[in-house]
Design an enzyme around this catalytic site. Structure first.
Site, PDB file in Angstrom:
ATOM      1  N   LYS A  64       0.797  -1.238   0.000  1.00  0.00           N
ATOM      2  CA  LYS A  64       0.000   0.000   0.000  1.00  0.00           C
ATOM      3  C   LYS A  64       0.832   1.292   0.000  1.00  0.00           C
ATOM      4  CE  LYS A  64      -4.261  -1.658   2.126  1.00  0.00           C
ATOM      5  NZ  LYS A  64      -5.240  -1.466   3.197  1.00  0.00           N
ATOM      6  N   ASP A 100     -10.269   2.873   1.822  1.00  0.00           N
ATOM      7  CA  ASP A 100     -10.455   2.350   3.184  1.00  0.00           C
ATOM      8  C   ASP A 100     -11.141   3.406   4.048  1.00  0.00           C
ATOM      9  OD1 ASP A 100      -9.336  -0.180   2.876  1.00  0.00           O
ATOM     10  OD2 ASP A 100      -7.308   0.496   3.361  1.00  0.00           O
ATOM     11  N   GLY A 126      -1.481   0.572   9.341  1.00  0.00           N
ATOM     12  CA  GLY A 126      -1.960   1.116   8.075  1.00  0.00           C
ATOM     13  C   GLY A 126      -3.441   1.445   8.101  1.00  0.00           C
ATOM     14  N   ALA A 127      -4.248   0.523   8.617  1.00  0.00           N
ATOM     15  CA  ALA A 127      -5.699   0.749   8.638  1.00  0.00           C
ATOM     16  C   ALA A 127      -6.032   1.907   9.575  1.00  0.00           C
ATOM     17  CB  ALA A 127      -6.418  -0.520   9.073  1.00  0.00           C
ATOM     18  N   ASN A 146      -1.805   2.442  21.330  1.00  0.00           N
ATOM     19  CA  ASN A 146      -1.122   1.406  20.552  1.00  0.00           C
ATOM     20  C   ASN A 146      -0.056   0.725  21.393  1.00  0.00           C
ATOM     21  OD1 ASN A 146      -0.681   0.056  18.016  1.00  0.00           O
ATOM     22  ND2 ASN A 146       1.253   1.168  17.854  1.00  0.00           N
ATOM     23  N   GLU A 150       5.348   4.955  20.441  1.00  0.00           N
ATOM     24  CA  GLU A 150       5.890   5.961  19.505  1.00  0.00           C
ATOM     25  C   GLU A 150       5.044   6.045  18.234  1.00  0.00           C
ATOM     26  OE1 GLU A 150       8.219   3.192  20.457  1.00  0.00           O
ATOM     27  OE2 GLU A 150       8.088   4.392  22.283  1.00  0.00           O
TER      28      GLU A 150
HETATM   29  P1  NAP Z   1      -0.629  -3.259  10.434  1.00  0.00           P
HETATM   30  O1  NAP Z   1      -0.274  -2.039   9.699  1.00  0.00           O
HETATM   31  O2  NAP Z   1       0.315  -4.407  10.487  1.00  0.00           O
HETATM   32  O3  NAP Z   1      -0.947  -2.794  11.964  1.00  0.00           O
HETATM   33  C1  NAP Z   1      -1.190  -3.757  12.978  1.00  0.00           C
HETATM   34  C2  NAP Z   1      -1.587  -3.067  14.277  1.00  0.00           C
HETATM   35  O4  NAP Z   1      -1.924  -4.086  15.228  1.00  0.00           O
HETATM   36  C3  NAP Z   1      -0.464  -2.236  14.902  1.00  0.00           C
HETATM   37  O5  NAP Z   1      -1.022  -1.127  15.576  1.00  0.00           O
HETATM   38  C4  NAP Z   1       0.145  -3.235  15.906  1.00  0.00           C
HETATM   39  O6  NAP Z   1       0.778  -2.616  16.998  1.00  0.00           O
HETATM   40  C5  NAP Z   1      -1.104  -3.926  16.394  1.00  0.00           C
HETATM   41  N1  NAP Z   1      -0.826  -5.255  16.954  1.00  0.00           N
HETATM   42  C6  NAP Z   1      -0.438  -6.353  16.278  1.00  0.00           C
HETATM   43  N2  NAP Z   1      -0.283  -7.389  17.139  1.00  0.00           N
HETATM   44  C7  NAP Z   1      -0.550  -6.901  18.389  1.00  0.00           C
HETATM   45  C8  NAP Z   1      -0.576  -7.470  19.692  1.00  0.00           C
HETATM   46  N3  NAP Z   1      -0.277  -8.752  19.901  1.00  0.00           N
HETATM   47  N4  NAP Z   1      -0.926  -6.686  20.749  1.00  0.00           N
HETATM   48  C9  NAP Z   1      -1.257  -5.389  20.560  1.00  0.00           C
HETATM   49  N5  NAP Z   1      -1.257  -4.783  19.336  1.00  0.00           N
HETATM   50  C10 NAP Z   1      -0.911  -5.536  18.275  1.00  0.00           C
HETATM   51  O7  NAP Z   1      -2.005  -3.883   9.911  1.00  0.00           O
HETATM   52  P2  NAP Z   1      -3.263  -3.115   9.245  1.00  0.00           P
HETATM   53  O8  NAP Z   1      -3.114  -3.124   7.781  1.00  0.00           O
HETATM   54  O9  NAP Z   1      -3.480  -1.825   9.948  1.00  0.00           O
HETATM   55  O10 NAP Z   1      -4.443  -4.152   9.582  1.00  0.00           O
HETATM   56  C11 NAP Z   1      -4.865  -4.355  10.907  1.00  0.00           C
HETATM   57  C12 NAP Z   1      -6.108  -5.240  10.945  1.00  0.00           C
HETATM   58  O11 NAP Z   1      -7.167  -4.608  10.239  1.00  0.00           O
HETATM   59  C13 NAP Z   1      -5.936  -6.609  10.285  1.00  0.00           C
HETATM   60  O12 NAP Z   1      -6.618  -7.553  11.066  1.00  0.00           O
HETATM   61  C14 NAP Z   1      -6.617  -6.447   8.932  1.00  0.00           C
HETATM   62  O13 NAP Z   1      -7.162  -7.666   8.450  1.00  0.00           O
HETATM   63  C15 NAP Z   1      -7.739  -5.490   9.292  1.00  0.00           C
HETATM   64  N6  NAP Z   1      -8.188  -4.673   8.141  1.00  0.00           N
HETATM   65  C16 NAP Z   1      -9.515  -4.703   7.824  1.00  0.00           C
HETATM   66  C17 NAP Z   1      -9.974  -3.949   6.776  1.00  0.00           C
HETATM   67  C18 NAP Z   1     -11.424  -3.991   6.405  1.00  0.00           C
HETATM   68  O14 NAP Z   1     -11.765  -3.573   5.298  1.00  0.00           O
HETATM   69  N7  NAP Z   1     -12.316  -4.447   7.276  1.00  0.00           N
HETATM   70  C19 NAP Z   1      -9.097  -3.126   6.042  1.00  0.00           C
HETATM   71  C20 NAP Z   1      -7.751  -3.091   6.412  1.00  0.00           C
HETATM   72  C21 NAP Z   1      -7.314  -3.876   7.478  1.00  0.00           C
HETATM   73  P3  NAP Z   1       2.352  -2.218  16.920  1.00  0.00           P
HETATM   74  O15 NAP Z   1       2.415  -0.893  16.240  1.00  0.00           O
HETATM   75  O16 NAP Z   1       2.756  -2.147  18.355  1.00  0.00           O
HETATM   76  O17 NAP Z   1       3.042  -3.314  16.168  1.00  0.00           O
END
Ligand code: NAP
Length: 268
Positions: A64, A100, A126-127, A146, A150
């Protein structure tokens, strides 16, 4: 025949082909939507070919952000967020945008006003970037929590809102609570980003995870009397925006919704 598709790595699990192909079929558009599993090092080559062969793309993890450098134009919102999830190819000119934001805002606005609401966003990935941007443009009062403080701080600074550490969760009493972390996502469905006693009956609780459809987070919120919003709504509404951007036609919403729900139930 026009070719569309989703580019990511991996993409086998994507629900987008079923949704967009159902829409193309319903409107008798001669187009096919495919999956393109492209490794990061192959992105440049793929995009070169896409310019002549592909009419439009959905973009997912991990491309992305990186994909922006291969595009000719991106819209203001995608520029602000720094991420593109939709590309339209118009006569070899590639234009990127981010739907999104629309997906998440529509899912919320179906059940509540956003303006002036006290909203807690869990996660800063990202989301979260798209969602926080969308919320702040609608004048919500947003706080980001979060795991990595940071990242929350950085996002809050960019979009002029508040942040806090997860340890301070209980000091917050939001009207709307949004989970954008991947905690609770299949196959680790036993996880939830907050303890169950955090939910209060008057809260509106949105989880953007859609696998499973009802996460532990949402189950506990519902049990506590909260109104819940499931993640497939964001997915569907952003897909509708993508389809309309590509085809300049009104999307067959109910057909797309049915195709998505059927696929989600089949996969669960
Ligand atoms: P991403 O950029 O990898 O971000 C992941 C987030 O989750 C970060 O804030 C991370 O915290 C946190 N995280 C991961 N594991 C964790 C844990 N064990 N404890 C606490 N926090 C944790 O992913 P993303 O693209 O934003 O996607 C996140 C979720 O949204 C996914 O499940 C994805 O499937 C879903 N999503 C849904 C849609 C939709 O259309 N419904 C669209 C996009 C995404 P850190 O910064 O500390 O690593």
């Amino acid at each position: 025949m026009q070719i569309y598709g989703v580019i990511g790595h991996p993409v086998v699990q994507s629900l987008s082909p079923v949704v967009h192909n159902a829409a193309f079929k319903a409107l008798e558009i001669d187009a096919s939507y495919k999956t393109f599993d492209v490794e990061p090092e192959d992105l440049g080559n793929f995009m070169e070919k896409a310019r002549s062969d592909i009419s439009g793309l959905s973009v997912t993890i991990p491309h992305k952000v990186e994909i922006i450098k291969y595009l000719d134009k991106i819209d203001e919102r995608a520029k602000k967020i720094g991420a593109v999830n939709t590309i339209k190819n118009k006569n070899g000119i590639l234009k990127g945008s981010n739907k999104d934001i629309d997906g998440a805002m529509q899912a919320l606005e179906e059940v509540t006003e956003i303006s002036n609401k006290n909203i807690l966003v869990l996660g800063a990935g990202g989301a979260a970037r798209a969602i926080v941007y969308g919320l702040t443009t609608k004048n919500a009062k947003v706080t980001i929590l979060n795991r990595t403080l940071e990242k929350a701080q950085q996002l809050a600074k960019e979009f002029n809102c508040n942040f806090d550490s997860l340890e301070n969760l209980k000091k917050h009493t939001p009207e709307i609570l949004i989970n954008t972390t991947s905690v609770g996502m299949s196959p680790n469905t036993e996880g939830s980003p907050v303890p169950k006693d955090f939910f209060k009956p008057q809260m509106i609780v949105f989880d953007i995870i859609y696998k499973p459809l009802i996460t532990k987070f949402l189950k506990q919120a519902k049990k506590a009397g909260c109104q819940i919003i499931t993640g497939e709504k964001m997915l569907l509404y952003q897909a509708i925006k993508q389809f309309e951007t590509w085809t300049n036609q009104k999307a067959p919403v109910e057909i797309m919704r049915e195709a998505l729900m059927e696929e989600l139930h089949r996969a669960s």
